[in-house]
Motif scaffolding. Structure first.
Motif, short mmCIF file in Angstrom:
data_model
loop_
_atom_site.label_atom_id
_atom_site.label_comp_id
_atom_site.label_asym_id
_atom_site.label_seq_id
_atom_site.Cartn_x
_atom_site.Cartn_y
_atom_site.Cartn_z
N SER A 3 9.39 -33.71 -12.55
CA SER A 3 8.79 -33.24 -11.27
C SER A 3 9.15 -31.69 -11.05
O SER A 3 8.58 -31.14 -10.08
CB SER A 3 9.31 -33.80 -9.93
OG SER A 3 10.77 -33.81 -10.12
N THR A 4 10.17 -31.27 -11.94
CA THR A 4 10.34 -29.89 -11.54
C THR A 4 9.98 -29.00 -12.95
O THR A 4 9.91 -29.41 -13.80
CB THR A 4 12.07 -29.64 -11.42
OG1 THR A 4 12.54 -29.89 -12.61
CG2 THR A 4 12.48 -30.07 -10.37
N GLY A 5 9.42 -27.68 -12.83
CA GLY A 5 8.96 -26.97 -13.91
C GLY A 5 10.07 -25.92 -14.11
O GLY A 5 10.57 -25.33 -13.40
N GLU A 6 10.32 -25.53 -15.42
CA GLU A 6 11.08 -24.54 -15.98
C GLU A 6 10.33 -23.81 -17.09
O GLU A 6 9.42 -24.32 -17.68
CB GLU A 6 12.36 -25.29 -16.60
CG GLU A 6 13.18 -25.89 -15.37
CD GLU A 6 14.38 -26.36 -16.12
OE1 GLU A 6 14.86 -25.72 -17.04
OE2 GLU A 6 15.24 -27.14 -15.41
N GLY A 7 10.74 -22.60 -17.24
CA GLY A 7 10.28 -21.87 -18.41
C GLY A 7 9.13 -20.79 -17.63
O GLY A 7 8.73 -20.73 -16.70
N GLY A 8 8.41 -20.43 -18.90
CA GLY A 8 7.44 -19.38 -18.51
C GLY A 8 6.03 -19.81 -17.79
O GLY A 8 5.36 -19.12 -17.28
N ASN A 9 5.84 -21.21 -17.92
CA ASN A 9 4.58 -21.62 -17.04
C ASN A 9 5.01 -22.35 -15.87
O ASN A 9 4.12 -23.16 -15.09
CB ASN A 9 3.92 -22.54 -18.00
CG ASN A 9 4.65 -23.87 -18.35
OD1 ASN A 9 5.73 -24.05 -18.29
ND2 ASN A 9 3.97 -24.82 -18.79
N ALA A 10 6.31 -21.88 -15.36
CA ALA A 10 6.68 -22.66 -13.99
C ALA A 10 5.69 -22.33 -12.80
O ALA A 10 5.58 -23.20 -11.93
CB ALA A 10 8.18 -22.06 -13.77
N LEU A 11 5.22 -21.02 -12.73
CA LEU A 11 4.62 -20.60 -11.66
C LEU A 11 2.98 -21.40 -11.61
O LEU A 11 2.68 -21.88 -10.57
CB LEU A 11 4.29 -19.15 -11.62
CG LEU A 11 3.59 -18.39 -10.33
CD1 LEU A 11 3.92 -18.98 -9.11
CD2 LEU A 11 3.42 -17.15 -10.60
N GLN A 12 2.47 -21.28 -12.76
CA GLN A 12 1.27 -22.09 -13.08
C GLN A 12 1.45 -23.57 -12.61
O GLN A 12 0.68 -23.97 -12.00
CB GLN A 12 0.77 -21.62 -14.35
CG GLN A 12 0.19 -20.37 -14.54
CD GLN A 12 1.25 -19.72 -15.09
OE1 GLN A 12 2.43 -19.92 -15.44
NE2 GLN A 12 1.11 -18.30 -15.00
N TYR A 13 2.46 -24.13 -13.10
CA TYR A 13 2.61 -25.56 -12.83
C TYR A 13 2.83 -25.83 -11.13
O TYR A 13 2.36 -26.68 -10.59
CB TYR A 13 4.03 -26.07 -13.25
CG TYR A 13 4.30 -27.46 -13.28
CD1 TYR A 13 3.56 -28.33 -14.10
CD2 TYR A 13 5.41 -27.79 -12.59
CE1 TYR A 13 3.93 -29.83 -13.85
CE2 TYR A 13 5.61 -29.02 -12.21
CZ TYR A 13 5.12 -29.98 -13.01
OH TYR A 13 5.44 -31.41 -12.82
N ALA A 14 3.48 -24.84 -10.64
CA ALA A 14 3.93 -25.13 -9.26
C ALA A 14 2.59 -24.78 -8.39
O ALA A 14 2.18 -25.49 -7.42
CB ALA A 14 4.93 -24.01 -8.60
N GLN A 15 1.73 -23.97 -8.85
CA GLN A 15 0.39 -23.59 -8.08
C GLN A 15 -0.56 -24.84 -8.20
O GLN A 15 -1.19 -25.20 -7.28
CB GLN A 15 -0.36 -22.34 -8.67
CG GLN A 15 0.51 -21.21 -8.17
CD GLN A 15 -0.27 -19.78 -8.94
OE1 GLN A 15 -0.56 -19.74 -10.04
NE2 GLN A 15 -0.35 -18.95 -8.15
N ARG A 16 -0.74 -25.39 -9.52
CA ARG A 16 -1.36 -26.49 -9.76
C ARG A 16 -0.99 -27.77 -8.93
O ARG A 16 -1.63 -28.49 -8.23
CB ARG A 16 -1.49 -26.98 -11.48
CG ARG A 16 -2.38 -28.02 -11.67
CD ARG A 16 -2.54 -28.25 -13.02
NE ARG A 16 -1.45 -28.70 -13.53
CZ ARG A 16 -0.53 -28.20 -14.50
NH1 ARG A 16 -0.70 -26.94 -14.73
NH2 ARG A 16 0.65 -28.91 -14.81
N ARG A 36 12.15 -21.17 -12.25
CA ARG A 36 11.95 -22.67 -11.99
C ARG A 36 11.14 -22.83 -10.82
O ARG A 36 10.73 -22.11 -10.10
CB ARG A 36 13.40 -23.02 -11.60
CG ARG A 36 14.71 -22.69 -12.41
CD ARG A 36 15.92 -23.49 -12.36
NE ARG A 36 15.53 -24.89 -12.13
CZ ARG A 36 16.39 -25.64 -12.42
NH1 ARG A 36 17.50 -25.41 -12.92
NH2 ARG A 36 16.05 -26.91 -11.77
N CYS A 37 10.77 -24.24 -10.59
CA CYS A 37 10.08 -24.51 -9.51
C CYS A 37 10.12 -26.09 -9.12
O CYS A 37 10.55 -26.70 -10.08
CB CYS A 37 8.43 -24.30 -9.74
SG CYS A 37 7.91 -25.40 -10.98
N ALA A 38 9.86 -26.31 -7.93
CA ALA A 38 10.16 -27.71 -7.49
C ALA A 38 9.60 -27.91 -6.22
O ALA A 38 9.26 -27.16 -5.63
CB ALA A 38 11.63 -27.98 -7.31
N PRO A 39 9.32 -29.27 -5.73
CA PRO A 39 8.60 -29.35 -4.55
C PRO A 39 9.55 -29.07 -3.49
O PRO A 39 10.82 -29.34 -3.55
CB PRO A 39 8.29 -30.97 -4.45
CG PRO A 39 8.89 -31.46 -5.68
CD PRO A 39 9.30 -30.41 -6.63
#
Length: 87
Positions: A3-16, A36-39
């Motif tokens: 449920s959390t994104g890390e790395g180079g594609n974290a922004l795209q993952y959070a936007q999606r 990093r990204c998370a809800p």
């Protein structure tokens, strides 16, 4: 991926996830330079604020639209206070 994104594609993952999941997400870069990204939750807001520091940058990815809003220390404090009351 969890449920959390890390790395180079974290922004795209959070936007999606924000756009199609209809929930706000946070995106930040920690002191080591990793993204990093998370809800959005009370714990994640605090984690993003502490990882970025008082002069650091973090972003709120708005639900349903995936628009980025730059976060800053005072905004984070208000978000924490609102989360405490369930807003």
């Amino acid at each position: 991926m969890t449920s959390t994104g890390e790395g180079g594609n974290a922004l795209q993952y959070a936007q999606r996830k924000a756009r199609y999941g209809h929930r706000d997400w946070l995106f930040w870069t920690d002191r080591n330079g990793s993204t990093r990204c998370a809800p959005r939750s009370k714990e994640i807001i605090k984690q993003a604020m502490l990882a970025s520091g008082t002069q650091g940058r973090w972003f709120v990815v708005s639900a349903s639209t995936a628009v980025l809003q730059k976060g800053f220390w005072a905004m984070g404090v208000l978000m924490l206070r609102n989360a405490k009351h369930g807003i």
